[in-house]
Design a protein around this motif. Sequence first.
Motif, PDB file in Angstrom:
ATOM      1  N   VAL A 245       0.838  -1.194   0.000  1.00 42.27           N
ATOM      2  CA  VAL A 245       0.000   0.000   0.000  1.00 42.27           C
ATOM      3  C   VAL A 245       0.873   1.244   0.000  1.00 42.27           C
ATOM      4  N   ALA A 246       2.020   1.172   0.676  1.00 40.62           N
ATOM      5  CA  ALA A 246       2.925   2.320   0.735  1.00 40.62           C
ATOM      6  C   ALA A 246       3.560   2.597  -0.621  1.00 40.62           C
ATOM      7  N   TYR A 247       4.098   1.552  -1.266  1.00 39.94           N
ATOM      8  CA  TYR A 247       4.776   1.797  -2.535  1.00 39.94           C
ATOM      9  C   TYR A 247       3.781   2.099  -3.652  1.00 39.94           C
ATOM     10  N   THR A 248       2.602   1.497  -3.593  1.00 39.36           N
ATOM     11  CA  THR A 248       1.573   1.803  -4.581  1.00 39.36           C
ATOM     12  C   THR A 248       1.178   3.270  -4.511  1.00 39.36           C
ATOM     13  N   ALA A 249       1.125   3.813  -3.303  1.00 37.88           N
ATOM     14  CA  ALA A 249       0.798   5.237  -3.138  1.00 37.88           C
ATOM     15  C   ALA A 249       1.838   6.106  -3.831  1.00 37.88           C
ATOM     16  N   PHE A 250       3.097   5.719  -3.690  1.00 41.12           N
ATOM     17  CA  PHE A 250       4.147   6.505  -4.348  1.00 41.12           C
ATOM     18  C   PHE A 250       4.000   6.443  -5.863  1.00 41.12           C
ATOM     19  N   THR A 251       3.872   5.233  -6.421  1.00 43.59           N
ATOM     20  CA  THR A 251       3.808   5.100  -7.874  1.00 43.59           C
ATOM     21  C   THR A 251       2.567   5.785  -8.454  1.00 43.59           C
ATOM     22  N   SER A 252       1.476   5.805  -7.701  1.00 40.07           N
ATOM     23  CA  SER A 252       0.221   6.358  -8.212  1.00 40.07           C
ATOM     24  C   SER A 252       0.124   7.873  -8.059  1.00 40.07           C
ATOM     25  N   TYR A 253       0.709   8.408  -6.988  1.00 45.47           N
ATOM     26  CA  TYR A 253       0.462   9.811  -6.662  1.00 45.47           C
ATOM     27  C   TYR A 253       1.697  10.704  -6.670  1.00 45.47           C
ATOM     28  N   ALA A 254       2.894  10.134  -6.745  1.00 47.41           N
ATOM     29  CA  ALA A 254       4.097  10.972  -6.725  1.00 47.41           C
ATOM     30  C   ALA A 254       4.127  11.991  -7.861  1.00 47.41           C
ATOM     31  N   PRO A 255       3.842  11.594  -9.134  1.00 45.45           N
ATOM     32  CA  PRO A 255       3.862  12.603 -10.200  1.00 45.45           C
ATOM     33  C   PRO A 255       2.854  13.731  -9.963  1.00 45.45           C
ATOM     34  N   THR A 256       1.696  13.394  -9.419  1.00 46.84           N
ATOM     35  CA  THR A 256       0.695  14.429  -9.124  1.00 46.84           C
ATOM     36  C   THR A 256       1.218  15.380  -8.051  1.00 46.84           C
ATOM     37  N   TRP A 257       1.870  14.836  -7.029  1.00 56.56           N
ATOM     38  CA  TRP A 257       2.449  15.660  -5.969  1.00 56.56           C
ATOM     39  C   TRP A 257       3.538  16.569  -6.527  1.00 56.56           C
ATOM     40  N   TRP A 258       4.357  16.050  -7.416  1.00 56.67           N
ATOM     41  CA  TRP A 258       5.414  16.858  -8.015  1.00 56.67           C
ATOM     42  C   TRP A 258       4.814  18.000  -8.844  1.00 56.67           C
ATOM     43  N   GLN A 259       3.733  17.707  -9.550  1.00 53.17           N
ATOM     44  CA  GLN A 259       3.080  18.769 -10.324  1.00 53.17           C
ATOM     45  C   GLN A 259       2.441  19.807  -9.398  1.00 53.17           C
ATOM     46  N   THR A 260       1.897  19.353  -8.279  1.00 53.11           N
ATOM     47  CA  THR A 260       1.332  20.278  -7.302  1.00 53.11           C
ATOM     48  C   THR A 260       2.405  21.217  -6.756  1.00 53.11           C
ATOM     49  N   CYS A 261       3.632  20.724  -6.667  1.00 46.47           N
ATOM     50  CA  CYS A 261       4.745  21.512  -6.134  1.00 46.47           C
ATOM     51  C   CYS A 261       5.429  22.364  -7.194  1.00 46.47           C
ATOM     52  N   GLY A 262       4.870  22.395  -8.409  1.00 43.94           N
ATOM     53  CA  GLY A 262       5.367  23.333  -9.403  1.00 43.94           C
ATOM     54  C   GLY A 262       6.001  22.743 -10.636  1.00 43.94           C
ATOM     55  N   LEU A 263       6.204  21.428 -10.687  1.00 45.32           N
ATOM     56  CA  LEU A 263       6.796  20.830 -11.878  1.00 45.32           C
ATOM     57  C   LEU A 263       5.744  20.693 -12.975  1.00 45.32           C
ATOM     58  N   SER A 264       6.152  20.828 -14.220  1.00 46.18           N
ATOM     59  CA  SER A 264       5.236  20.627 -15.331  1.00 46.18           C
ATOM     60  C   SER A 264       4.953  19.139 -15.506  1.00 46.18           C
ATOM     61  N   SER A 265       3.942  18.837 -16.297  1.00 42.41           N
ATOM     62  CA  SER A 265       3.607  17.434 -16.555  1.00 42.41           C
ATOM     63  C   SER A 265       4.775  16.705 -17.208  1.00 42.41           C
ATOM     64  N   THR A 266       5.428  17.381 -18.143  1.00 39.83           N
ATOM     65  CA  THR A 266       6.560  16.759 -18.833  1.00 39.83           C
ATOM     66  C   THR A 266       7.725  16.513 -17.889  1.00 39.83           C
ATOM     67  N   THR A 267       8.034  17.510 -17.049  1.00 40.50           N
ATOM     68  CA  THR A 267       9.145  17.356 -16.117  1.00 40.50           C
ATOM     69  C   THR A 267       8.857  16.255 -15.100  1.00 40.50           C
ATOM     70  N   ALA A 268       7.621  16.220 -14.601  1.00 40.94           N
ATOM     71  CA  ALA A 268       7.248  15.160 -13.658  1.00 40.94           C
ATOM     72  C   ALA A 268       7.365  13.791 -14.310  1.00 40.94           C
ATOM     73  N   ALA A 269       6.961  13.707 -15.575  1.00 44.82           N
ATOM     74  CA  ALA A 269       7.058  12.428 -16.296  1.00 44.82           C
ATOM     75  C   ALA A 269       8.506  12.017 -16.486  1.00 44.82           C
ATOM     76  N   ASN A 270       9.370  12.982 -16.764  1.00 44.24           N
ATOM     77  CA  ASN A 270      10.783  12.662 -16.948  1.00 44.24           C
ATOM     78  C   ASN A 270      11.405  12.117 -15.665  1.00 44.24           C
ATOM     79  N   TRP A 271      11.084  12.738 -14.534  1.00 45.92           N
ATOM     80  CA  TRP A 271      11.603  12.246 -13.251  1.00 45.92           C
ATOM     81  C   TRP A 271      11.038  10.867 -12.937  1.00 45.92           C
ATOM     82  N   ASN A 272       9.756  10.671 -13.243  1.00 42.36           N
ATOM     83  CA  ASN A 272       9.143   9.363 -13.007  1.00 42.36           C
ATOM     84  C   ASN A 272       9.794   8.299 -13.877  1.00 42.36           C
ATOM     85  N   ALA A 273      10.085   8.651 -15.120  1.00 38.99           N
ATOM     86  CA  ALA A 273      10.745   7.710 -16.022  1.00 38.99           C
ATOM     87  C   ALA A 273      12.142   7.363 -15.519  1.00 38.99           C
TER      88      ALA A 273
END
Length: 421
Positions: A245-273
């Motif tokens: 449940v902990a790691y699933t939360a990261f994989t599912s919501y981390a990019p959204t959190w990064w975008q909330t903190c100011g990263l663009s969708s593309t930048t968040a995707a690059n970090w996730n990749a």
Amino acid sequence: MNNKSFFGYKAAVGAFLIIFVNLGVATTLGIFLASLAEYSGWSVAMCGYIGTANTIGNIFLSMLAARALPKIGVRKCMLISIVSVILHVWLYTFATPGQNVMTLVFYYLAGLVCSFAITFGTHAACSTLIAEWFVEKREKITGIVLSGAGFGAALWVFLAGQLFQYFDFKMCYRIISVLALVIGGFALIFLVKTPEEMGQKPLGWDKVDNSAKTEQIGAIGVSKADAMKSSSFWLFAVAMLCVCVAYTAFTSYAPTWWQTCGLSSTTAANWNAAQLIIAALFLLVAGSIFAKVGASVFTTILCVAFVACMALMCMIGSGTSAVLMVLIVLLAGLSYPLNASVPSMVGQSLFGGKDFAAISATMMTAVYLGQFLCAPIMAIFLGMNNGFVTAWTFFAVAAIVGLVLILVAIAKAPVKKLKGN
């Protein structure tokens, strides 16, 4: 056997491409989640239940896929998976602006349809195809093929991020569906074939009798019934629920959190990749590391890395930096086996290999339950002020609890008694 004419390696490439497409495309949800919420007007928490619908589907369809695989064969199961992964992304494009129920229906239905791709065309089907082609090198080839999940997730997420620079999420999904059809179709038509279809024998088939005898003599482990009577089984099951449940939360919501903190969708995707590439590379050597350091040390390393990652995720709220993001994706990549390898590697060290297939199938219920609980738990936190930071703290604690339970389960492992330890 002439290796130049041996088709098994091509079949392995085909299996790699199938899991590359299925799990890779499925993983892009984390990148699209913010856009799905913004377009539809529904909250991130409500859209997050897509993952819950997918988990429910995984639980029930995994049983159906297990029965279908020997009856209809690997190729037909993989065909179902490719059709499903394409349909799943198209269902998202049926959304309409504004909060309406039908959009949520399409979203949740997409998550459910994705379950067909995951259960019919990933680990079980690909492992079965490799088992049909390889007696020798089976473990090595299987490990390489299954790493397609990590590499696929990384590359599809990266692609999604690049497409976001030019298109809206609907067009991104349409392009992804075409690529999935081309890659998956090529694999199915030209590469995914069985030894019977090619008129060949598996690699090492001439040694199968001796190998079978050796395995039969050396098989050490407890039965499923005995495993479920042990405290280790239930401790490990609860631990898997906590860490998954902990790691699933990261994989599912981390990019959204990064975008909330100011990263663009593309930048968040690059970090996730980047995180997923590190995870895939680490999976290639995880088995060797596990064999050298043992279950307790290996699991401790993973959990410590994840807790440190969660601490850094909390710090993002005060501002992002390249150094901080590098550390986060590195630690998240190193802790990836918590959700991917620990259930099988640590589980086998607890109960042995004699009846582990049946034990593992039962144990996966705890893994799926952990994934199922992710969205409802996140919904609670997202309703609070500073909800993301509170959530990351909670999941760090969940990982620590999981680690303690795993260490206790290892200390009480039933297989130790059989080995005389």
